[in-house]
Design a protein around this motif. Structure first.
Motif, PDB file in Angstrom:
ATOM      1  N   TYR B  87       0.841  -1.202   0.000  1.00  0.00           N
ATOM      2  CA  TYR B  87       0.000   0.000   0.000  1.00  0.00           C
ATOM      3  C   TYR B  87       0.876   1.252   0.000  1.00  0.00           C
ATOM      4  CZ  TYR B  87      -3.690  -3.169   1.571  1.00  0.00           C
ATOM      5  OH  TYR B  87      -4.582  -4.201   1.671  1.00  0.00           O
ATOM      6  N   THR B  90       4.901   0.430  -4.086  1.00  0.00           N
ATOM      7  CA  THR B  90       4.545  -0.552  -5.095  1.00  0.00           C
ATOM      8  C   THR B  90       5.702  -1.506  -5.346  1.00  0.00           C
ATOM      9  OG1 THR B  90       3.080   1.015  -6.123  1.00  0.00           O
ATOM     10  CG2 THR B  90       3.804  -0.807  -7.483  1.00  0.00           C
ATOM     11  N   ASP B 165      -0.404  13.483  -9.670  1.00  0.00           N
ATOM     12  CA  ASP B 165      -1.270  12.635 -10.498  1.00  0.00           C
ATOM     13  C   ASP B 165      -1.924  11.505  -9.692  1.00  0.00           C
ATOM     14  OD1 ASP B 165       0.951  11.135 -10.082  1.00  0.00           O
ATOM     15  OD2 ASP B 165       1.345  10.658 -12.179  1.00  0.00           O
ATOM     16  N   LYS B 166      -1.663  11.440  -8.399  1.00  0.00           N
ATOM     17  CA  LYS B 166      -2.362  10.448  -7.576  1.00  0.00           C
ATOM     18  C   LYS B 166      -3.320  11.098  -6.587  1.00  0.00           C
ATOM     19  CE  LYS B 166      -0.269   6.726  -5.942  1.00  0.00           C
ATOM     20  NZ  LYS B 166       0.794   5.946  -5.260  1.00  0.00           N
ATOM     21  N   GLN B 167      -3.394  12.429  -6.639  1.00  0.00           N
ATOM     22  CA  GLN B 167      -4.270  13.108  -5.675  1.00  0.00           C
ATOM     23  C   GLN B 167      -5.716  13.043  -6.139  1.00  0.00           C
ATOM     24  OE1 GLN B 167      -2.836  17.017  -4.868  1.00  0.00           O
ATOM     25  NE2 GLN B 167      -0.818  16.303  -4.257  1.00  0.00           N
ATOM     26  N   ILE B 168      -6.549  12.424  -5.343  1.00  0.00           N
ATOM     27  CA  ILE B 168      -7.937  12.260  -5.753  1.00  0.00           C
ATOM     28  C   ILE B 168      -8.893  12.372  -4.573  1.00  0.00           C
ATOM     29  CG2 ILE B 168      -7.496   9.738  -5.698  1.00  0.00           C
ATOM     30  CD1 ILE B 168     -10.087  11.187  -7.969  1.00  0.00           C
ATOM     31  N   LYS B 171     -10.264  15.849  -3.361  1.00  0.00           N
ATOM     32  CA  LYS B 171     -11.192  16.285  -4.402  1.00  0.00           C
ATOM     33  C   LYS B 171     -12.557  15.600  -4.254  1.00  0.00           C
ATOM     34  CE  LYS B 171     -10.735  16.884  -9.394  1.00  0.00           C
ATOM     35  NZ  LYS B 171      -9.814  16.602 -10.497  1.00  0.00           N
ATOM     36  N   ARG B 175     -16.154  17.169  -3.479  1.00  0.00           N
ATOM     37  CA  ARG B 175     -17.248  16.921  -4.408  1.00  0.00           C
ATOM     38  C   ARG B 175     -18.449  16.305  -3.686  1.00  0.00           C
ATOM     39  NH1 ARG B 175     -16.164  12.651  -8.886  1.00  0.00           N
ATOM     40  NH2 ARG B 175     -14.922  14.239  -9.914  1.00  0.00           N
ATOM     41  N   THR B 341     -17.775   9.384 -14.398  1.00  0.00           N
ATOM     42  CA  THR B 341     -16.504   9.694 -13.763  1.00  0.00           C
ATOM     43  C   THR B 341     -16.589  10.929 -12.882  1.00  0.00           C
ATOM     44  OG1 THR B 341     -15.883  11.023 -15.643  1.00  0.00           O
ATOM     45  CG2 THR B 341     -15.222   8.733 -15.682  1.00  0.00           C
ATOM     46  N   LYS B 342     -17.466  11.858 -13.254  1.00  0.00           N
ATOM     47  CA  LYS B 342     -17.493  13.126 -12.530  1.00  0.00           C
ATOM     48  C   LYS B 342     -18.524  13.117 -11.407  1.00  0.00           C
ATOM     49  CE  LYS B 342     -14.642  15.622 -15.207  1.00  0.00           C
ATOM     50  NZ  LYS B 342     -14.641  15.082 -16.525  1.00  0.00           N
ATOM     51  N   VAL B 344     -18.995  10.521  -9.066  1.00  0.00           N
ATOM     52  CA  VAL B 344     -18.822   9.541  -7.991  1.00  0.00           C
ATOM     53  C   VAL B 344     -18.428  10.242  -6.693  1.00  0.00           C
ATOM     54  CG1 VAL B 344     -18.265   7.608  -9.470  1.00  0.00           C
ATOM     55  CG2 VAL B 344     -16.447   9.080  -8.641  1.00  0.00           C
ATOM     56  N   ARG B 349     -14.825   5.215  -3.238  1.00  0.00           N
ATOM     57  CA  ARG B 349     -13.440   4.837  -2.947  1.00  0.00           C
ATOM     58  C   ARG B 349     -13.373   3.993  -1.681  1.00  0.00           C
ATOM     59  NH1 ARG B 349     -11.206   3.919  -6.869  1.00  0.00           N
ATOM     60  NH2 ARG B 349      -9.113   3.987  -6.080  1.00  0.00           N
ATOM     61  N   TYR B 352     -14.164   0.602  -2.667  1.00  0.00           N
ATOM     62  CA  TYR B 352     -13.045  -0.018  -3.369  1.00  0.00           C
ATOM     63  C   TYR B 352     -12.014  -0.537  -2.371  1.00  0.00           C
ATOM     64  CZ  TYR B 352      -8.677  -0.393  -5.983  1.00  0.00           C
ATOM     65  OH  TYR B 352      -7.496  -0.845  -6.500  1.00  0.00           O
TER      66      TYR B 352
END
Lengths: 363, 393
Positions: B87, B90, B165-168, B171, B175, B341-342, B344, B349, B352
């Motif tokens: 985790y 990788t 590019d891994k920040q989600i 956000k 949202r 995609t916009k 969720v 997560r 998931y």
């Protein structure tokens, strides 16, 4: 969690009550047409032979999380569980599945070939007994592609020749491989490229070119529905789902087998069963994964048997009466260009690339 | 004492089935015993190693590691540790799985020295990062999951941001809050007139209307969500009708699903009864005499409504809003199906990480943050509107 606990408690009561009746086992699978094919090919003949009553539980989609919860609660209520290979590897790593010795605990082929040789490379984990080979591949609307139906996976990325929406699964696995393949990466180099930061970005950049035309699916039934409604011109899903759209529902859809990705589905036995239950589970597995049984399942669903020795025995569909061999993902005509899901790679990179993929999706 | 005895069965039930499981789930967000339990000697030996330097650990640490691993492999715990460390870094998963077979053959007492042997078995053992990760995550109580939950990570240099590019997750939190507010707002707008009608129409008509409100409420959530898919998709009922009416051209069909609009429409519909019911029961209790009195003293219809009726209906709006808002920030299946995609939410997560990646620590941290945010909002609501101003009837 509250619900889960209540369920666990309820399940515990049920087993406590069931323990007295003996000769009963709970088999977990995916439900729907797939469970039906197992019922016909495995469960019914096994019950007839052994007298064991088989209870079905359609929980395979959450099997990993539930098995972990059961294991922590110290009360595993499942005897045999159907999972995809990547989940089996995860369960094996977590110590939640029993290790199996293929040669002593599985049936040999009729001609005497040992089980480990008969399954060959498909024994991808020590805990996993493969059952079927399925593939994730594309189907397209024959009435929406004009006179030049696609024959190449890169049609998916070609918006000029095939305008319209496409359906792709809402996860990186398979999509990034296809993207690299169509960005000029040789098939053998795909995973080497994907290991690097640039490679991952390259795959996402390729997907970016069609991002606005993609409908992202998360359930296997989505693409068949979208194809049937004419929402999309092509989309990826499991080959068995496409088979039923084409042959059972007679929709104007055809298969694009190019660059299909093989994946495996099979059994695991949970770790920590009582000796008696474990013996019963092993006995079932021995029966249900022999050559004839695996071939029988293909009468009910278009997935290829995992044993080499089963392939020649595949016959006709039990209800439609059509030859099943040409619909198998493993059929030589369909399998000219294939991938095998790279379990090792994705066990390592799944979380990392998934985070990037989701961030990219949300952009 | 007697009162306590009377509620005892319920108390025990709530404790057992609600408080304890939730507390234990939340506790996972900081619990991290696995590294120090699986590699006790290594963790102790790494204490003296400088993670910021550029020197690999010395032979003593490699030997401690081999001793730990031989025990762990025997107990089949090494792959579990590999998954845990994967985790954070990788590649750890396959490193532990692959090296297990070779390590098992080593005898810690006689086969030393181990440093070169280990690096031979897997390149990873010769990389600083491997040892840094083990050392960084060897603490028993960690803030690592919480850092991950806000797009940061725990490293040997302290807490740093995840690569962009891994920040989600942040956000998604924002949202989730924002869209839940919109959904609550649209529920208020739609539910108010309906509740008013229900409360003021004669009994016979309002009963019929009530059934129309409740009927979808009794239908399976999945069925309703899937029905929205059929309605909203580009070849769906709404678009077909608009094209047929000539309001929209065939080539420019509206995109009202697989995005935020789809989520807002479907969730507003699904949560509407939770707004209507409390509003209705509050409005029922507003005496008609007040509005009549206002009118008799010369107030216009609008003044009557705004100064007399509306203030009295606020407790219903408050109760409905809290219900709808709290339900919607935890919604998972509807955004998954119609959100694209916009659209969720953070709960997608969480799902998931619970069921696919098995990273329950991160899932628990996300859940704890969500719970914290709800409690803060509840507190703010209490300060601004006052919680005694909420009525369910």
């Amino acid at each position: 969690m509250k619900l889960k606990n209540t369920l666990l408690m309820a399940a515990a009561c049920v087993t406590a009550a069931g323990g007295a009746m003996a000769e009963e086992m709970t088999i977990v699978s995916w439900g729907g047409a797939y469970s039906k094919s197992q019922l016909k090919a495995y469960h019914e003949p096994y019950s007839a032979k052994s007298g064991v009553t088989i209870l079905n539980d359609d929980s395979s989609a959450e099997a990993v999380a539930k098995l972990r919860a059961m294991n922590e609660a110290g009360n595993v209520t499942w005897d045999v569980v159907d999972v995809v290979a990547s989940d089996a590897i995860r369960l094996c790593d977590e110590g939640l599945a029993l290790e199996i010795d293929a040669d002593t605990q599985l049936a040999a082929a009729p001609d005497g070939t040992s089980a480990s040789e008969d399954f060959g490379d498909l024994l991808v984990s020590d805990c996993f007994i493969p059952q079927i080979v399925y593939s994730t591949t594309f189907g397209y609307r024959t009435d929406m592609v004009g006179d030049t139906p696609p024959t190449d996976i890169c049609a998916v990325f070609d918006l000029d020749a095939y305008p319209g929406k496409r359906a792709l699964e809402k996860r990186p696995i398979n999509n990034v491989e296809w993207a690299l393949l169509c960005d000029g990466v040789a098939k053998d180099d795909v995973y080497d490229v994907l290991e690097t930061e640039e490679g991952q970005n390259r795959a996402l950049a390729k997907l970016d070119t069609i991002k606005d035309s993609v409908v992202w699916w998360s359930a296997g039934a989505d693409t068949p529905q979208l194809l049937a409604d004419g929402e999309i011109v092509m989309g990826s899903t499991y080959n068995g789902r496409l088979f039923s759209v084409i042959e059972e529902q007679k929709q104007p859809v055809a298969m694009l087998w190019d660059a299909q990705v093989f994946d495996l589905d099979g059994w695991i036995i949970p770790a920590g069963l009582s000796e008696e239950r474990q013996k019963r589970a092993l006995d079932y597995i021995m029966f249900a994964t022999d050559t004839q049984r695996l071939a029988d399942q293909a009468k009910y669903i278009s997935y290829g048997p995992a044993r080499a020795s089963s392939a020649p025995l595949v016959g006709q569909h039990a209800e439609l009466g059509i030859e099943m061999a040409p619909h198998m993902p493993t059929d030589p005509n369909n399998a000219q260009n294939t991938f095998l899901y790279n379990y090792e790679f994705w066990a390592d990179y799944r979380d990392d690339i998934d985070a990037k993929f989701q961030a990219w999706l949300a952009k | 004492m007697r009162a306590l005895m009377l509620i005892a069965p319920l108390l025990v039930f709530v404790l057992l089935s609600f408080v304890i499981p939730i507390a234990s789930m939340l506790f996972r967000s900081v619990e991290n015993g696995i590294v120090s339990e699986t590699l006790p000697l290594t963790v102790e030996a790494l204490d003296g190693w400088d993670a910021d330097g550029d020197q690999l650990p010395d032979e003593a640490i490699y030997e401690a590691f081999v001793r730990d691993m031989v025990v762990a492999i025997e107990a089949k715990k090494h792959t579990r540790l590999g998954s845990r460390l994967n985790y954070e870094e990788t590649g750890m998963s396959s490193m532990f799985r692959k090296s297990g077979r070779a390590l098992k053959k080593l005898n810690p007492d006689t086969d030393g020295p181990f440093k070169d042997q280990l690096i031979d078995i897997h390149d990873g053992f010769g990389e600083l990062q491997t040892w840094r990760v083990i050392k960084t995550h060897s603490v028993e109580v960690t803030n690592g999951y919480f850092l991950n939950a806000i797009d940061m990570q725990r490293t040997h240099e302290g807490a740093v941001s995840q690569p962009e590019d891994k920040q989600i997750l942040v956000k998604l939190f924002i949202r989730t809050m924002f869209m839940s507010l919109i959904i609550t707002g649209s529920c208020i707008l739609l539910a108010y007139p309906i509740s008013y009608l229900l409360a003021t129409l004669p009994m016979r008509v309002s009963n019929l209307l009530m059934i129309l409100v409740l009927l979808p409420f009794w239908t399976s959530l999945l069925v309703r969500t899937s029905a929205w898919k059929v309605m909203l998709q580009q070849q769906g009922v709404i678009n077909d009708t608009l094209v047929w009416l000539g309001l929209v051209s065939d080539s420019a069909r509206l995109i009202i699903i697989n995005n935020q609009i789809g989520t807002i429409i479907a969730m507003t519909h699904i949560l509407l009864p939770f707004m209507i019911l409390p509003m209705y029961s509050v409005m029922q209790t507003i005496p008609v005499t007040y509005t009549r009195a206002a009118k008799s003293m010369g107030a216009t219809n609008w003044t009557t409504f705004w100064r007399i009726y509306f203030p009295q209906s606020i407790p219903g709006i408050g109760a409905g809003s809290i219900l709808v808002f709290i339900l919607s920030i935890g919604y998972y299946i509807t955004p998954e199906i119609v959100g694209g995609t916009k659209g969720v939410f953070i709960s997608n997560r969480i799902a998931y990480h619970i069921s696919s990646s098995l990273n329950w620590g991160l899932a628990a941290a996300l859940g704890t943050i969500l719970l914290g945010v709800v409690l803060i909002l509840y507190w703010a609501y209490d300060k601004i509107v006052g919680i005694d101003n909420v009525k369910l009837g």
